[in-house]
Design a protein around this motif. Structure first.
Motif, PDB file in Angstrom:
ATOM      1  N   THR A  82      43.055   9.342 103.229  1.00 35.56           N
ATOM      2  CA  THR A  82      41.711   8.977 102.850  1.00 35.56           C
ATOM      3  C   THR A  82      40.810   8.125 103.503  1.00 35.56           C
ATOM      4  OG1 THR A  82      42.534   7.855 101.111  1.00 35.56           O
ATOM      5  CG2 THR A  82      41.659  10.111 100.697  1.00 35.56           C
ATOM      6  N   ASP A  83      41.797   6.592 104.111  1.00 34.25           N
ATOM      7  CA  ASP A  83      41.050   5.608 104.790  1.00 34.25           C
ATOM      8  C   ASP A  83      40.847   6.200 105.942  1.00 34.25           C
ATOM      9  OD1 ASP A  83      41.539   4.057 102.532  1.00 34.25           O
ATOM     10  OD2 ASP A  83      43.224   2.854 103.061  1.00 34.25           O
ATOM     11  N   ARG A 109      44.020   2.658  92.301  1.00 33.73           N
ATOM     12  CA  ARG A 109      44.179   3.019  93.749  1.00 33.73           C
ATOM     13  C   ARG A 109      45.886   2.862  94.043  1.00 33.73           C
ATOM     14  NH1 ARG A 109      42.610   2.958  99.579  1.00 33.73           N
ATOM     15  NH2 ARG A 109      44.738   2.824 100.694  1.00 33.73           N
ATOM     16  N   ASP A 110      46.409   1.952  93.212  1.00 34.77           N
ATOM     17  CA  ASP A 110      47.900   1.931  93.292  1.00 34.77           C
ATOM     18  C   ASP A 110      48.812   3.062  92.747  1.00 34.77           C
ATOM     19  OD1 ASP A 110      47.142   1.338  90.971  1.00 34.77           O
ATOM     20  OD2 ASP A 110      48.092  -0.588  90.608  1.00 34.77           O
ATOM     21  N   GLY A 159      46.759   7.430 100.629  1.00 27.56           N
ATOM     22  CA  GLY A 159      45.808   6.251 100.897  1.00 27.56           C
ATOM     23  C   GLY A 159      45.560   6.142 102.269  1.00 27.56           C
ATOM     24  N   GLN A 161      37.475   4.086  93.949  1.00 27.93           N
ATOM     25  CA  GLN A 161      38.335   4.416  92.814  1.00 27.93           C
ATOM     26  C   GLN A 161      37.196   4.942  91.631  1.00 27.93           C
ATOM     27  OE1 GLN A 161      41.701   1.009  91.966  1.00 27.93           O
ATOM     28  NE2 GLN A 161      39.563   0.039  91.868  1.00 27.93           N
ATOM     29  N   ILE A 201      48.096   6.057  93.677  1.00 30.33           N
ATOM     30  CA  ILE A 201      48.306   7.168  94.760  1.00 30.33           C
ATOM     31  C   ILE A 201      49.398   6.618  95.910  1.00 30.33           C
ATOM     32  CG2 ILE A 201      45.713   7.727  94.581  1.00 30.33           C
ATOM     33  CD1 ILE A 201      45.380   6.577  97.309  1.00 30.33           C
ATOM     34  N   TYR A 255      38.980  12.197  93.550  1.00 34.40           N
ATOM     35  CA  TYR A 255      39.198  10.683  93.251  1.00 34.40           C
ATOM     36  C   TYR A 255      39.258  10.104  94.645  1.00 34.40           C
ATOM     37  CZ  TYR A 255      41.655   6.358  92.132  1.00 34.40           C
ATOM     38  OH  TYR A 255      41.836   5.049  92.332  1.00 34.40           O
ATOM     39  N   ASP A 256      37.978   8.976  94.876  1.00 29.59           N
ATOM     40  CA  ASP A 256      37.943   8.521  95.997  1.00 29.59           C
ATOM     41  C   ASP A 256      38.884   7.099  96.028  1.00 29.59           C
ATOM     42  OD1 ASP A 256      37.157   6.866  98.114  1.00 29.59           O
ATOM     43  OD2 ASP A 256      35.073   7.354  97.867  1.00 29.59           O
ATOM     44  N   PRO A 257      39.747   6.627  96.674  1.00 26.44           N
ATOM     45  CA  PRO A 257      40.543   5.625  96.652  1.00 26.44           C
ATOM     46  C   PRO A 257      39.892   4.627  97.015  1.00 26.44           C
ATOM     47  CG  PRO A 257      41.827   7.438  97.758  1.00 26.44           C
ATOM     48  CD  PRO A 257      40.470   7.930  97.445  1.00 26.44           C
TER      49      PRO A 257
END
Ligand code: ATP
Ligand code: MG
Length: 454
Positions: A45-46, A34-35, A42, A163, A37, A158-160
């Protein structure tokens, strides 16, 4: 060898079994954390996931992270509609008329969010007479959104939060095999959107990926379709290509695939003259280097360089036909720009800068009196001087001229006085005579007022 054979035998059934299904690749396998992106990606998506929607990083960014490259930007795909996205983020706005996207702003960063789209079924599709899709703006689901994308490597989600990577078209395996492969039947996909042929060349050059044989094969027979693409889109793609940092490689590939014909028609001619080819390649190398060094590049400078040898030869023809040098240069510039505009819509907004750059070239020859000082003071001196250096390096202009200007720019007043060539009275007289002309007959811009008339 054995590996290749193994792949050939086992690949087909394995691929067809997964058609339509989704492979979920865990972090342990792909290693993209995740780091990798951006902050904004982030947050988006959150935020969307917290509001109950699905949201993924998609397209070029996932591909680039897997290739260990720094993504240019992070695009997000979601099942939320643009209005719903708007409601989640206060600092956002809906853009685009044909297909509405949302821009979400985080300080300097803008994240583009698009709602899943689907390809329109053949029977409802609006196409032109050559089969080019005129619209593809229906909302769809994630699987449909993957299918409407161009290359398998560009269709990963990609789902952060988890992951995980969601892969509907074996893009992950293709990236690992360094292969750029069109999703679906390449010939059908090129017909729907011929720009995909240029994307194939650009992305394979930029990413150092090989084009899958079946993806490359139809291009030779379909390249004529590019002439039906609206000019503004061609120009967009051409600019992406020229400013990709891999322009030399892209142009070489375009030539090898005979794809450059409809794009910069005069490029064919220019590249066939040794001096022209050298100049264009030097200009592109220079641009590639500047992009890699993260220095700014101007499209106007690049277009001025691409068209220079065409301007030069038209200028020469005009003078041979008896037109005086400066009016001849003006005629040549207008003719070249008009001709080019028929093929590639180089916007008018670049004209002034291109012309300025061209018009300043003969002024570098004038090294007497106050003229060099006045030239130095012009706001675009630096760009015009860079242009002169390319001319010198390619052998079209005298190398001594470049060296003279290199020294003159930074020289002390005393040294400058020594360097200046004697000012010829003849030119001054002619200049005075010329100033007496009624304003309407003069050639206009201040930049040329100092040029010798013949
Ligand atoms: P770059 O790194 O140069 O931006 P990119 O693949 O991200 O490359 P974009 O033009 O930003 O290119 O497009 C984003 C995504 O949209 C692509 O990854 C691809 O999935 C999809 N896409 C873009 N153009 C097309 C097209 N002509 N046909 C189908 N899908 C496309
Ligand atoms: Mg992109």
């Amino acid at each position: 060898m054995i590996k290749k054979l193994f792949k050939r035998v086992f690949r087909k059934p394995a691929r067809s079994k997964t058609t339509g299904a989704c492979r979920v690749i865990p972090f342990e396998q792909h290693g993209v954390g995740r780091d990798g992106i951006s902050y904004g990606a982030g947050k988006v998506t959150d935020g969307l996931q917290a509001a109950g929607y699905s949201a993924f990083v998609v397209g070029g960014a996932v591909r680039d992270m897997l290739l260990k490259r720094h993504p240019k930007d992070f695009d997000i795909a979601t099942n939320a509609t643009p209005e719903e996205v708007r409601r989640v983020f206060r600092r956002s706005r809906i853009i685009g008329r044909r297909f509405r996207l949302v821009h979400v702003m985080f300080g300097e960063e803008t994240v583009e969010v698009s709602t899943f789209r689907r390809m329109i079924e053949a029977e409802d599709a609006q196409t032109d007479e050559h089969g080019r899709l005129l619209r593809d703006n229906e909302f769809g689901d994630q699987e449909q959104d993957a299918a409407r994308r161009d290359f398998t490597a560009n269709a990963l989600f990609y789902d952060p939060a988890t992951q995980e990577i969601f892969d509907y078209h074996d893009g992950y395996a293709d990236i690992r095999a360094n292969t750029l492969r069109m999703i679906g039947d390449p010939a059908v996909r090129y017909r729907e959107d011929p720009v995909r042929m240029l994307r194939a060349v650009r992305l394979s050059a930029k990413l150092g990926m090989k084009l899958d044989a079946a993806t490359a094969a139809p291009i030779a027979g379909m390249k004529e379709l590019l002439s039906n693409v609206p000019q503004a889109r061609l120009l967009d793609e051409m600019l992406k290509l020229l400013l990709s940092g891999h322009a030399v490689e892209c142009i070489k590939k375009l030539r090898a695939m005979h794809l450059h014909h409809g794009l910069l028609p005069m490029l064919d001619v220019i590249l066939e003259q040794p001096l022209g080819e050298k100049f264009v390649m030097l200009a592109l190398q220079n641009t590639d280097r500047r992009i890699r060094e993260e220095k700014p590049v101007s499209p106007a400078f690049l277009f001025a360089a691409l068209l220079w040898h065409e301007v030069l030869s038209t200028w020469k023809q005009r003078q041979e036909a008896g037109v005086r040098p400066i009016p001849a240069l003006h005629e040549a510039m207008d003719e070249v720009l008009n001709r080019q505009r028929e093929q590639l819509a180089i916007p008018h907004r670049y004209d002034a800068v291109m012309k300025e750059m061209w018009l300043m070239q003969p002024r570098f020859e004038q090294r007497g009196g106050q003229r060099p000082i006045r030239l130095l003071a012009l706001p675009r001196f630096r760009a015009a001087y860079d242009f002169l250096l390319l001319r010198c390096e390619s052998g079209e202009a005298d190398a001594q001229l470049g060296l003279w200007w290199d020294e003159f720019q930074d020289a002390s007043d005393e040294r400058r006085a020594e360097m200046l060539l004697p000012d010829s009275g003849g030119t001054a007289k002619k200049r005075r005579r010329r100033r007496k002309k009624p304003a309407g007959q003069a050639d206009g811009a201040a930049v040329q007022a100092e040029l010798p008339i013949d």
